[in-house]
Design a protein around this motif. Sequence first.
Motif, PDB file in Angstrom:
ATOM      1  N   LEU A 326       9.449 -13.168   1.186  1.00  0.00           N
ATOM      2  CA  LEU A 326       9.676 -11.466   1.704  1.00  0.00           C
ATOM      3  C   LEU A 326       8.864 -12.004   2.717  1.00  0.00           C
ATOM      4  O   LEU A 326       8.683 -11.910   4.238  1.00  0.00           O
ATOM      5  N   GLN A 327       8.397 -13.671   3.543  1.00  0.00           N
ATOM      6  CA  GLN A 327       8.390 -13.608   4.069  1.00  0.00           C
ATOM      7  C   GLN A 327       9.303 -14.382   5.314  1.00  0.00           C
ATOM      8  O   GLN A 327       9.311 -13.830   6.410  1.00  0.00           O
ATOM      9  N   LYS A 328      10.539 -14.084   4.716  1.00  0.00           N
ATOM     10  CA  LYS A 328      11.950 -14.342   5.322  1.00  0.00           C
ATOM     11  C   LYS A 328      11.994 -13.177   6.213  1.00  0.00           C
ATOM     12  O   LYS A 328      12.823 -13.315   6.847  1.00  0.00           O
ATOM     13  N   MET A 329      11.551 -11.812   4.884  1.00  0.00           N
ATOM     14  CA  MET A 329      11.668 -10.998   5.683  1.00  0.00           C
ATOM     15  C   MET A 329      10.888 -10.560   7.015  1.00  0.00           C
ATOM     16  O   MET A 329      10.177  -9.140   6.879  1.00  0.00           O
ATOM     17  N   ASN A 330       9.457 -11.823   7.341  1.00  0.00           N
ATOM     18  CA  ASN A 330       8.176 -11.232   8.227  1.00  0.00           C
ATOM     19  C   ASN A 330       7.567 -11.011   7.866  1.00  0.00           C
ATOM     20  O   ASN A 330       6.645 -10.628   7.884  1.00  0.00           O
ATOM     21  N   TRP A 331       6.898 -10.497   6.061  1.00  0.00           N
ATOM     22  CA  TRP A 331       5.900  -9.950   5.398  1.00  0.00           C
ATOM     23  C   TRP A 331       4.774 -11.519   5.804  1.00  0.00           C
ATOM     24  O   TRP A 331       5.316 -12.695   5.296  1.00  0.00           O
ATOM     25  N   LYS A 332       3.593 -11.049   6.227  1.00  0.00           N
ATOM     26  CA  LYS A 332       2.952 -12.046   6.566  1.00  0.00           C
ATOM     27  C   LYS A 332       1.749 -11.254   5.061  1.00  0.00           C
ATOM     28  O   LYS A 332       0.931 -11.009   4.842  1.00  0.00           O
ATOM     29  N   ILE A 333       2.193 -12.884   4.027  1.00  0.00           N
ATOM     30  CA  ILE A 333       1.626 -12.515   2.571  1.00  0.00           C
ATOM     31  C   ILE A 333       1.086 -13.571   2.255  1.00  0.00           C
ATOM     32  O   ILE A 333       1.326 -14.761   2.999  1.00  0.00           O
ATOM     33  N   ALA A 334      -0.351 -13.550   1.318  1.00  0.00           N
ATOM     34  CA  ALA A 334      -1.349 -14.075   0.666  1.00  0.00           C
ATOM     35  C   ALA A 334      -0.434 -14.866  -0.616  1.00  0.00           C
ATOM     36  O   ALA A 334      -0.481 -13.127  -1.047  1.00  0.00           O
ATOM     37  N   VAL A 335      -0.124 -15.436  -1.737  1.00  0.00           N
ATOM     38  CA  VAL A 335      -0.738 -15.517  -2.509  1.00  0.00           C
ATOM     39  C   VAL A 335      -1.799 -16.487  -3.275  1.00  0.00           C
ATOM     40  O   VAL A 335      -1.943 -17.824  -2.422  1.00  0.00           O
ATOM     41  N   ASN A 336      -2.242 -15.977  -4.562  1.00  0.00           N
ATOM     42  CA  ASN A 336      -2.913 -17.142  -4.897  1.00  0.00           C
ATOM     43  C   ASN A 336      -2.012 -17.798  -6.243  1.00  0.00           C
ATOM     44  O   ASN A 336      -1.851 -16.869  -7.175  1.00  0.00           O
ATOM     45  N   ARG A 337      -1.992 -19.258  -6.116  1.00  0.00           N
ATOM     46  CA  ARG A 337      -1.366 -20.145  -6.711  1.00  0.00           C
ATOM     47  C   ARG A 337      -2.149 -20.007  -7.944  1.00  0.00           C
ATOM     48  O   ARG A 337      -1.778 -19.728  -9.377  1.00  0.00           O
ATOM     49  N   ASP A 338      -3.147 -20.038  -8.237  1.00  0.00           N
ATOM     50  CA  ASP A 338      -4.191 -20.027  -9.659  1.00  0.00           C
ATOM     51  C   ASP A 338      -3.728 -18.408 -10.541  1.00  0.00           C
ATOM     52  O   ASP A 338      -3.782 -18.903 -11.585  1.00  0.00           O
ATOM     53  N   MET A 339      -3.636 -17.383  -9.467  1.00  0.00           N
ATOM     54  CA  MET A 339      -3.975 -16.395 -10.336  1.00  0.00           C
ATOM     55  C   MET A 339      -2.281 -15.866 -10.545  1.00  0.00           C
ATOM     56  O   MET A 339      -2.219 -14.577 -11.002  1.00  0.00           O
ATOM     57  N   GLY A 340      -1.386 -16.398  -9.942  1.00  0.00           N
ATOM     58  CA  GLY A 340       0.411 -16.049  -9.497  1.00  0.00           C
ATOM     59  C   GLY A 340       0.534 -14.800  -8.999  1.00  0.00           C
ATOM     60  O   GLY A 340       0.989 -13.792  -9.423  1.00  0.00           O
ATOM     61  N   CYS A 341      -0.137 -14.808  -8.108  1.00  0.00           N
ATOM     62  CA  CYS A 341      -0.324 -12.986  -7.701  1.00  0.00           C
ATOM     63  C   CYS A 341      -0.886 -12.832  -6.755  1.00  0.00           C
ATOM     64  O   CYS A 341      -1.033 -13.956  -5.304  1.00  0.00           O
ATOM     65  N   ILE A 342      -0.451 -11.867  -5.969  1.00  0.00           N
ATOM     66  CA  ILE A 342       0.448 -11.628  -4.599  1.00  0.00           C
ATOM     67  C   ILE A 342      -1.283 -11.174  -4.032  1.00  0.00           C
ATOM     68  O   ILE A 342      -1.806 -10.107  -4.176  1.00  0.00           O
ATOM     69  N   ARG A 343      -2.065 -10.696  -2.372  1.00  0.00           N
ATOM     70  CA  ARG A 343      -3.647 -10.425  -2.071  1.00  0.00           C
ATOM     71  C   ARG A 343      -3.164  -9.644  -1.094  1.00  0.00           C
ATOM     72  O   ARG A 343      -2.025 -10.034  -0.168  1.00  0.00           O
ATOM     73  N   VAL A 344      -3.408  -8.359  -1.077  1.00  0.00           N
ATOM     74  CA  VAL A 344      -3.001  -8.025  -0.698  1.00  0.00           C
ATOM     75  C   VAL A 344      -4.330  -6.807   0.380  1.00  0.00           C
ATOM     76  O   VAL A 344      -5.186  -6.306  -0.121  1.00  0.00           O
ATOM     77  N   ALA A 345      -4.579  -6.903   1.428  1.00  0.00           N
ATOM     78  CA  ALA A 345      -5.763  -6.383   2.480  1.00  0.00           C
ATOM     79  C   ALA A 345      -5.382  -5.469   2.692  1.00  0.00           C
ATOM     80  O   ALA A 345      -4.860  -5.261   4.211  1.00  0.00           O
ATOM     81  N   VAL A 346      -6.466  -3.519   2.347  1.00  0.00           N
ATOM     82  CA  VAL A 346      -5.326  -2.897   2.756  1.00  0.00           C
ATOM     83  C   VAL A 346      -6.793  -2.521   3.605  1.00  0.00           C
ATOM     84  O   VAL A 346      -7.019  -1.499   3.943  1.00  0.00           O
ATOM     85  N   MET A 347      -6.064  -3.362   4.814  1.00  0.00           N
ATOM     86  CA  MET A 347      -6.817  -3.408   6.283  1.00  0.00           C
ATOM     87  C   MET A 347      -6.544  -1.665   7.012  1.00  0.00           C
ATOM     88  O   MET A 347      -5.824  -0.726   6.580  1.00  0.00           O
ATOM     89  N   PRO A 348      -7.283  -1.153   8.055  1.00  0.00           N
ATOM     90  CA  PRO A 348      -6.837  -0.146   9.184  1.00  0.00           C
ATOM     91  C   PRO A 348      -5.463   0.078   9.380  1.00  0.00           C
ATOM     92  O   PRO A 348      -4.466   0.779   9.467  1.00  0.00           O
ATOM     93  N   HIS A 349      -4.874  -1.117   9.126  1.00  0.00           N
ATOM     94  CA  HIS A 349      -3.429  -1.691   9.919  1.00  0.00           C
ATOM     95  C   HIS A 349      -2.047  -1.275   9.380  1.00  0.00           C
ATOM     96  O   HIS A 349      -0.986  -1.088   9.135  1.00  0.00           O
ATOM     97  N   VAL A 350      -3.167  -1.410   8.061  1.00  0.00           N
ATOM     98  CA  VAL A 350      -1.381  -1.031   6.800  1.00  0.00           C
ATOM     99  C   VAL A 350      -2.000  -0.283   6.447  1.00  0.00           C
ATOM    100  O   VAL A 350      -2.554   0.891   5.068  1.00  0.00           O
ATOM    101  N   THR A 351      -1.039   0.320   6.671  1.00  0.00           N
ATOM    102  CA  THR A 351      -0.790   2.083   6.617  1.00  0.00           C
ATOM    103  C   THR A 351      -0.059   2.328   5.512  1.00  0.00           C
ATOM    104  O   THR A 351       0.979   1.840   5.068  1.00  0.00           O
ATOM    105  N   ARG A 352       0.352   3.564   5.473  1.00  0.00           N
ATOM    106  CA  ARG A 352       0.822   4.532   3.755  1.00  0.00           C
ATOM    107  C   ARG A 352       2.692   3.708   4.307  1.00  0.00           C
ATOM    108  O   ARG A 352       2.986   3.789   4.032  1.00  0.00           O
ATOM    109  N   GLU A 353       2.444   4.530   6.141  1.00  0.00           N
ATOM    110  CA  GLU A 353       4.284   3.592   6.089  1.00  0.00           C
ATOM    111  C   GLU A 353       4.769   2.129   5.398  1.00  0.00           C
ATOM    112  O   GLU A 353       5.296   1.619   5.064  1.00  0.00           O
ATOM    113  N   VAL A 354       3.251   1.525   6.157  1.00  0.00           N
ATOM    114  CA  VAL A 354       3.638  -0.294   6.123  1.00  0.00           C
ATOM    115  C   VAL A 354       3.689  -0.380   4.948  1.00  0.00           C
ATOM    116  O   VAL A 354       4.387  -1.396   4.118  1.00  0.00           O
ATOM    117  N   ILE A 355       2.548   0.592   3.896  1.00  0.00           N
ATOM    118  CA  ILE A 355       2.517   0.063   2.328  1.00  0.00           C
ATOM    119  C   ILE A 355       4.623   0.613   1.718  1.00  0.00           C
ATOM    120  O   ILE A 355       4.928  -0.241   0.771  1.00  0.00           O
TER     121      ILE A 355
END
Length: 371
Positions: A326-355
Amino acid sequence: MDKKQIITRLKELRREDPSFMDGKIISSVSTEPLDIALEAFRIFSDTNALDTYIFPSIQKIEKDIIKWFGILLNNPQISGYITTGGTEANMAALYAAKKIYPKRKELVVPESAHYSIQRAADLMNLRVRWTTLDENFKADIDSIKSEINKDTLAVIATAGTSSLGIVDPIEEINDLCEDIFFHVDAAFGGFVLPFLGRRKIDFTLVNLDSLTIDPHKMGLAPIPAGSILFKDNSYLGRLRISPPYLPVRTYTLSGTRSGGSIAATWATLMYFDFDGYKKIVEECMENTKFLCNELKNIPHADLVTDPELNIVGIKIPNAEKVAEELQKMNWKIAVNRDMGCIRVAVMPHVTREVISRFIEELGETLKKFCG
Ligand SMILES: Cc1ncc(COP(=O)(O)O)c(C=O)c1O
């Protein structure tokens, strides 16, 4: 370099990084600042909030901000100041605690606390007694109970953990802290929970001594702006120092402080005010719900837990590999290695279109990896 070259070079460098409004940053808990905040910063860019002798107006602005927080948190006696962020605010809280109980040496801290608590403990030579989490990643109340003893200086709870936006059982922890300093790190949740009205994180909690709340997270102010907020003025009194080389007294951990960022925070608070924040928080929570619903349609992606705030943990197989793709597609993504998960912070700039775009590209990537 001449002025034009300097600006050209800076613009060139800035273009190497994305902007919040590009619609690809889903890992950050900060967002695009308001123009009015940048203007405020500029007006006060030459001021030093430490030097209230030369710049008394910045003290007035800061007092105004703290008063605003007093209304938000049901406490007209509130005191505090604008820090560089949550890290400094947590340090200031524990420093005040140490001044109140100088002989005590231990902190009781749930495992999910931000790393700045460990930092503060190291700096002050305190021992951390880590406590466990329950199945919903919240601080386990029995574990806290069992770690409290006569050497306990402070108990720390979090309202919006860094990984999953979890809110600890603040009211129950409050009940355990009659003679112990109680600090709540609401660096993220402090600008969310009061506007949802579901959970109490204010000074009506009788044992609550201090709160960290960051304007530069969900307060949407420009970086740097955190805040430490105390129950009353006596706490700041314990931090007071009079530098022999200045005609002022100060109570902050840092010396020189940017008057610009205090003015920018004030401008942001005054612009949105309580109604504006409520609207923004409600929108972020709606978008969080939208993201969770959309995830149901993607095979191999699951919620780590139902989000209480606008931070979502998405459990996926091969989280690091998927994130790399996903990073190759320019997504800026946080991975939590301990939990094996991606964290999404749904801030105001993370609109429905972005989602929607993210869900589509996550789905395609997972198909490639998991079939
Ligand atoms: C709960 C919590 N506390 C404190 C901090 C530290 O804040 P800062 O990075 O502004 O120092 C963070 C950062 O994300 C956080 O999530």
